[in-house]
Write a protein that holds these residues in place. Structure first.
Motif, PDB file in Angstrom:
ATOM      1  N   GLY A 165       1.759   6.679  -6.884  1.00  0.00           N
ATOM      2  CA  GLY A 165       0.730   7.388  -7.367  1.00  0.00           C
ATOM      3  C   GLY A 165       1.007   8.963  -7.017  1.00  0.00           C
ATOM      4  O   GLY A 165       0.821   9.792  -7.930  1.00  0.00           O
ATOM      5  N   TYR A 168       3.013  -0.594 -13.041  1.00  0.00           N
ATOM      6  CA  TYR A 168       3.324  -1.253 -11.587  1.00  0.00           C
ATOM      7  C   TYR A 168       2.390  -0.593 -10.459  1.00  0.00           C
ATOM      8  O   TYR A 168       1.953  -1.425  -9.587  1.00  0.00           O
ATOM      9  N   VAL A 169       1.837   0.388 -10.419  1.00  0.00           N
ATOM     10  CA  VAL A 169       0.960   0.756  -9.433  1.00  0.00           C
ATOM     11  C   VAL A 169      -0.366   0.285  -9.766  1.00  0.00           C
ATOM     12  O   VAL A 169      -1.002  -0.244  -8.658  1.00  0.00           O
ATOM     13  N   HIS A 170      -0.736   0.015 -10.823  1.00  0.00           N
ATOM     14  CA  HIS A 170      -2.043  -0.856 -11.185  1.00  0.00           C
ATOM     15  C   HIS A 170      -1.888  -2.100 -10.560  1.00  0.00           C
ATOM     16  O   HIS A 170      -2.737  -2.779 -10.030  1.00  0.00           O
ATOM     17  N   LEU A 206       0.043  -3.263  -8.136  1.00  0.00           N
ATOM     18  CA  LEU A 206       0.090  -3.257  -6.743  1.00  0.00           C
ATOM     19  C   LEU A 206      -1.394  -3.144  -6.125  1.00  0.00           C
ATOM     20  O   LEU A 206      -1.759  -3.705  -5.314  1.00  0.00           O
ATOM     21  N   HIS A 207      -2.371  -2.291  -6.981  1.00  0.00           N
ATOM     22  CA  HIS A 207      -3.696  -2.276  -6.818  1.00  0.00           C
ATOM     23  C   HIS A 207      -4.194  -3.658  -6.696  1.00  0.00           C
ATOM     24  O   HIS A 207      -5.065  -3.895  -5.747  1.00  0.00           O
ATOM     25  N   ASP A 223       3.883   1.597  -1.093  1.00  0.00           N
ATOM     26  CA  ASP A 223       4.431   1.657  -2.530  1.00  0.00           C
ATOM     27  C   ASP A 223       3.389   2.236  -3.556  1.00  0.00           C
ATOM     28  O   ASP A 223       3.762   3.113  -4.339  1.00  0.00           O
ATOM     29  N   MET A 224       2.380   1.645  -3.428  1.00  0.00           N
ATOM     30  CA  MET A 224       1.125   2.047  -4.282  1.00  0.00           C
ATOM     31  C   MET A 224       0.908   3.624  -4.285  1.00  0.00           C
ATOM     32  O   MET A 224       0.708   4.492  -5.142  1.00  0.00           O
ATOM     33  N   GLU A 225       0.752   4.138  -2.961  1.00  0.00           N
ATOM     34  CA  GLU A 225       0.636   5.634  -2.721  1.00  0.00           C
ATOM     35  C   GLU A 225       1.811   6.363  -2.954  1.00  0.00           C
ATOM     36  O   GLU A 225       1.542   7.509  -3.866  1.00  0.00           O
ATOM     37  N   HIS A 245       0.726  -1.310   0.015  1.00  0.00           N
ATOM     38  CA  HIS A 245       0.046  -0.089   0.183  1.00  0.00           C
ATOM     39  C   HIS A 245       0.832   1.202   0.032  1.00  0.00           C
ATOM     40  O   HIS A 245       0.775   2.077  -0.586  1.00  0.00           O
TER      41      HIS A 245
END
Length: 176
Positions: free
Chosen positions: A126, A161-163, A165-166, A121-123, A119
């Protein structure tokens, strides 16, 4: 430490570049790229930390994913640094300068559960996406279409990559 040699270029200076981008415009692009470089390295180190510390039933898949993500971030940082050097600038490189220039803040040194780590890493990813989008506008408006193109390609990779992680953070899983 060895004796200091004469400085070839001050770290915050811009010299005439072979790409023929006006020095004032180049300075703005270099500033943006140094910010992106600092952000990319901040995320790189956090992702690498999570790669080292991941545990659990899904260890292998997540470990490999984070290793690949870190590798892509390292390549993006290298490309950013080489581009800003080609524009007549000096890439920031010291840990302190990178920390000072980064628009994102890494988590602390503690180890967290993998959901919290992913989470985070995702934030951070973003936040970097938002910054990169602004820098694409800046470079485009300054007529540096090559840098804008490079950033667009890096943005697409980061968004993927963020997608991912989601998806890792969704509730549906085979692991009980």
């Amino acid at each position: 430490m060895s004796a200091q040699k004469p400085i070839r270029q001050q770290s915050d200076s811009v010299v005439k570049n072979p790409l023929r981008l006006d020095e004032q415009k180049a300075k703005q692009v270099i500033d943006a790229l140094n910010t992106d470089l600092a952000a990319t390295y901040t995320l790189y180190h956090q992702v690498r930390k999570h790669h080292w510390n991941v545990e659990g039933a899904e260890f292998r898949d997540i470990h490999l994913f984070l290793g690949e993500f870190a590798h892509e971030l390292e390549e993006a940082a290298d490309e950013q640094a080489e581009r800003l050097q080609a524009l007549g600038g000096v890439p920031i490189a010291s840990m302190q300068a990178l920390a000072d220039a980064s628009p994102v803040t890494p988590e602390d040194e503690n180890v967290y559960d993998i959901r919290t780590s992913l989470h985070n890493d995702m934030e951070m990813g973003g936040d970097i996406i938002e910054t990169m989008r602004e820098h694409i506008k800046v470079t485009t408006n300054l007529g540096d279409h090559a840098t804008a193109h490079m950033l667009r390609e890096q943005l697409l990779e980061l968004e993927e990559y963020v997608h991912s992680l989601h998806h890792y953070l969704e509730d549906d899983t085979l692991v009980q």
